[in-house]
Design a protein around this motif. Sequence first.
Motif, PDB file in Angstrom:
ATOM      1  N   ARG A   1      -7.238  17.625   9.761  1.00 18.91           N
ATOM      2  CA  ARG A   1      -5.943  17.242   9.212  1.00 18.91           C
ATOM      3  C   ARG A   1      -5.456  18.342   8.286  1.00 18.91           C
ATOM      4  NH1 ARG A   1      -4.895  11.709   9.807  1.00 18.91           N
ATOM      5  NH2 ARG A   1      -6.684  10.469  10.487  1.00 18.91           N
ATOM      6  N   PRO A   2      -4.158  18.514   8.208  1.00 19.05           N
ATOM      7  CA  PRO A   2      -3.647  19.516   7.261  1.00 19.05           C
ATOM      8  C   PRO A   2      -4.024  19.152   5.839  1.00 19.05           C
ATOM      9  CG  PRO A   2      -1.865  18.134   8.135  1.00 19.05           C
ATOM     10  CD  PRO A   2      -3.088  17.835   8.940  1.00 19.05           C
TER      11      PRO A   2
ATOM     12  N   THR B   1       0.837  -1.204   0.000  1.00 19.41           N
ATOM     13  CA  THR B   1       0.000   0.000   0.000  1.00 19.41           C
ATOM     14  C   THR B   1       0.869   1.249   0.000  1.00 19.41           C
ATOM     15  OG1 THR B   1      -1.707  -1.207   1.232  1.00 19.41           O
ATOM     16  CG2 THR B   1      -1.858   1.197   1.216  1.00 19.41           C
ATOM     17  N   TRP B   2       1.889   1.250   0.848  1.00 17.98           N
ATOM     18  CA  TRP B   2       2.807   2.389   0.910  1.00 17.98           C
ATOM     19  C   TRP B   2       3.552   2.552  -0.419  1.00 17.98           C
ATOM     20  CZ3 TRP B   2       7.789   2.624   4.376  1.00 17.98           C
ATOM     21  CH2 TRP B   2       8.312   3.924   4.337  1.00 17.98           C
ATOM     22  N   LEU B   3       3.981   1.449  -0.997  1.00 22.72           N
ATOM     23  CA  LEU B   3       4.752   1.496  -2.235  1.00 22.72           C
ATOM     24  C   LEU B   3       3.928   2.058  -3.395  1.00 22.72           C
ATOM     25  CD1 LEU B   3       7.303   0.761  -3.890  1.00 22.72           C
ATOM     26  CD2 LEU B   3       6.312  -1.537  -4.170  1.00 22.72           C
ATOM     27  N   ILE B   4       2.700   1.609  -3.535  1.00 24.70           N
ATOM     28  CA  ILE B   4       1.898   1.962  -4.718  1.00 24.70           C
ATOM     29  C   ILE B   4       1.044   3.206  -4.504  1.00 24.70           C
ATOM     30  CG2 ILE B   4       0.043   1.133  -6.228  1.00 24.70           C
ATOM     31  CD1 ILE B   4       1.184  -1.686  -5.853  1.00 24.70           C
ATOM     32  N   LEU B   5       0.431   3.332  -3.314  1.00 20.69           N
ATOM     33  CA  LEU B   5      -0.466   4.461  -3.076  1.00 20.69           C
ATOM     34  C   LEU B   5       0.229   5.644  -2.429  1.00 20.69           C
ATOM     35  CD1 LEU B   5      -3.688   2.615  -1.855  1.00 20.69           C
ATOM     36  CD2 LEU B   5      -2.992   3.216  -4.189  1.00 20.69           C
ATOM     37  N   GLY B   6       1.329   5.410  -1.749  1.00 17.33           N
ATOM     38  CA  GLY B   6       2.091   6.514  -1.199  1.00 17.33           C
ATOM     39  C   GLY B   6       1.908   6.736   0.284  1.00 17.33           C
ATOM     40  N   THR B   7       2.673   7.717   0.806  1.00 15.45           N
ATOM     41  CA  THR B   7       2.744   7.951   2.254  1.00 15.45           C
ATOM     42  C   THR B   7       1.460   8.536   2.808  1.00 15.45           C
ATOM     43  OG1 THR B   7       5.134   8.318   2.044  1.00 15.45           O
ATOM     44  CG2 THR B   7       4.067   9.109   4.055  1.00 15.45           C
TER      45      THR B   7
ATOM     46  N   ILE C   1      -1.717   8.433   1.801  1.00 17.62           N
ATOM     47  CA  ILE C   1      -2.846   7.492   1.840  1.00 17.62           C
ATOM     48  C   ILE C   1      -2.586   6.389   2.869  1.00 17.62           C
ATOM     49  CG2 ILE C   1      -4.083   5.757   0.481  1.00 17.62           C
ATOM     50  CD1 ILE C   1      -3.719   7.594  -1.942  1.00 17.62           C
ATOM     51  N   THR C   2      -1.362   5.900   2.940  1.00 15.67           N
ATOM     52  CA  THR C   2      -1.035   4.864   3.915  1.00 15.67           C
ATOM     53  C   THR C   2      -1.201   5.383   5.335  1.00 15.67           C
ATOM     54  OG1 THR C   2       0.545   3.896   2.362  1.00 15.67           O
ATOM     55  CG2 THR C   2       0.737   3.235   4.663  1.00 15.67           C
ATOM     56  N   ARG C   3      -0.860   6.656   5.560  1.00 16.76           N
ATOM     57  CA  ARG C   3      -1.040   7.247   6.889  1.00 16.76           C
ATOM     58  C   ARG C   3      -2.523   7.272   7.263  1.00 16.76           C
ATOM     59  NH1 ARG C   3       1.589  11.877   6.174  1.00 16.76           N
ATOM     60  NH2 ARG C   3       3.570  10.992   6.845  1.00 16.76           N
ATOM     61  N   ARG C   4      -3.396   7.580   6.298  1.00 14.31           N
ATOM     62  CA  ARG C   4      -4.834   7.589   6.579  1.00 14.31           C
ATOM     63  C   ARG C   4      -5.350   6.164   6.857  1.00 14.31           C
ATOM     64  NH1 ARG C   4      -3.330  12.192   6.012  1.00 14.31           N
ATOM     65  NH2 ARG C   4      -4.559  13.950   5.188  1.00 14.31           N
ATOM     66  N   LEU C   5      -4.703   5.180   6.253  1.00  8.14           N
ATOM     67  CA  LEU C   5      -5.153   3.789   6.383  1.00  8.14           C
ATOM     68  C   LEU C   5      -4.396   3.018   7.468  1.00  8.14           C
ATOM     69  CD1 LEU C   5      -5.450   2.828   2.600  1.00  8.14           C
ATOM     70  CD2 LEU C   5      -7.338   3.193   4.196  1.00  8.14           C
ATOM     71  N   GLN C   6      -3.666   3.717   8.320  1.00  6.84           N
ATOM     72  CA  GLN C   6      -2.767   3.024   9.236  1.00  6.84           C
ATOM     73  C   GLN C   6      -3.518   2.073  10.187  1.00  6.84           C
ATOM     74  OE1 GLN C   6      -0.638   5.829  11.703  1.00  6.84           O
ATOM     75  NE2 GLN C   6      -2.350   7.254  11.771  1.00  6.84           N
TER      76      GLN C   6
END
Length: 522
Positions: free
Chosen positions: A291-292, A121-127, A129-134
Amino acid sequence: MAAEWPQPRPISMSLGPGWPRALAAMGVALLTLLIAFQGTFASMVAIWDRSETFTHGYLILPIVLFLVFRLRHELARLQPQPCLLALIPLGLLTVAWVMGELVDVISVRQFAAVLMVPALTWLILGTQITRRLQFPLAYLLFAVPFGEFMVEPMMIWTADFTVGAIRLTGVPVYRDGLFFELPTGRWSVVAACSGVRYLIASLALGTLFAHLMYRSWKRRLLFVAIAILVPIVANWLRAYGIVMIGHLSDMRLAAGVDHLIYGWIFFGVVIFLMFLIGAFWREDHLPPKPRPAAAASVPPSGSRMATTTLLALLLVASGPLYAGWMNQRDLGEVEGLGSGPLLPEGWQAAEETAAPPPWTPGYLNARASRNGLATQEGEDQAVGLHIGYYRAQFRHGNMVGWANTLAGRHRDDWQQRGGGRVAVPGVDRRGDRVLLSGGDGDERELIAWRWYWVDGRLTTSGHEVKAREALNRLLGGRDDAALVVIYAERGDDPAQAEAAMEAYAQAAMPQLLSLLEEVTRR
């Protein structure tokens, strides 16, 4: 004049221009992960199916999908941006899975495979989006059937509390390990009474409840801590209550299957009350913390997304391919271990007429073994030595594993009665000291000292054994290891028996270690 009510606006969710490619890439990556590690995921489902402790595993994926669905509008406002930095954790997880596969540690394989989902998820969608999905991604870990290592200590804690509470009640009770006897009947704490299944279920539900109901991290962590403590204490009270019901009813109630039913009813009531009380401090009605705003970004190009996906697929597929290739190698036969006892200077083979029949540990799958009894010149105390040598454990069976104990899980004629540690002068590592009783026909009592040998070192840690075996195999070496046990009849004078064992260990250990090194080189 009729009032006109405002019509509700249709809920719409427009995805940014980068999402179609990202979702397609994510789908391909997850499908590849599922195919490449199908054996690992199938092993998880098999455990969910056969163990009541982990039946909740079937619910984890639907819960995670629900949690992601709740975030759909927030996610739609973000732009997927591949993050190549995620190749590092993805690569490390692949290596971890390979090491777990090479030495057959199922929990390592399962954790590594599940954690690859957040890494992808981090690799393909990025930081962003992954932070929101943590949280949803972290919640996937509850799908891993893990925690059975807690069964034995929780059985002991339950027995300690139950016996202590019974004595405080004024009822006489005699305890022998996990068995205890009241005037009205005999009881024992078995695995089903440990409370592990209550603890795991409460932790999974409590973590979800804390995330949904609270906004403050302090409240969330406090409720999770309560979700851990409450089922442990509740299980102690459940065990005490069941024993007392049986005692007061003269063993007519709570002595059979019905005590499990009482246990689940009691657990259900306790968990319901825990959630009910926790709801008084709920914060789900509060708006989420702002969120910012996400910085505007250009959608990733098709070539960048394709390159990222290809790297992910190659890395994911490399693990099973490398492990399969390594497991095809022939690591050779075990030669040169010899037979009979090692006889250092001043020791001789025990006469068969004077010595008890040799005992062998309940360890299976050794490629070669050596067993025998020796006595010191001028002494009658016989000391036994057992060496079990293991190689190509991925094919023939493991030395360190649930099935292998000194008493032997595959046999019921021996029981382990106690344990501890022992230090032998001249031997650089302490050994495990185990008391055993049983035998064919007549009751025998043995004292056994146990070490594992791996990489030229003695240890008592199964984790160290597995780690060294995995590293050796990962680098193209072998997984040679050995079980070393020195034992003696406890007899009427245990101090004399252990003094003879210590003298033999000091005299024979240098010769034993040299022998194991020689076998390894062949």
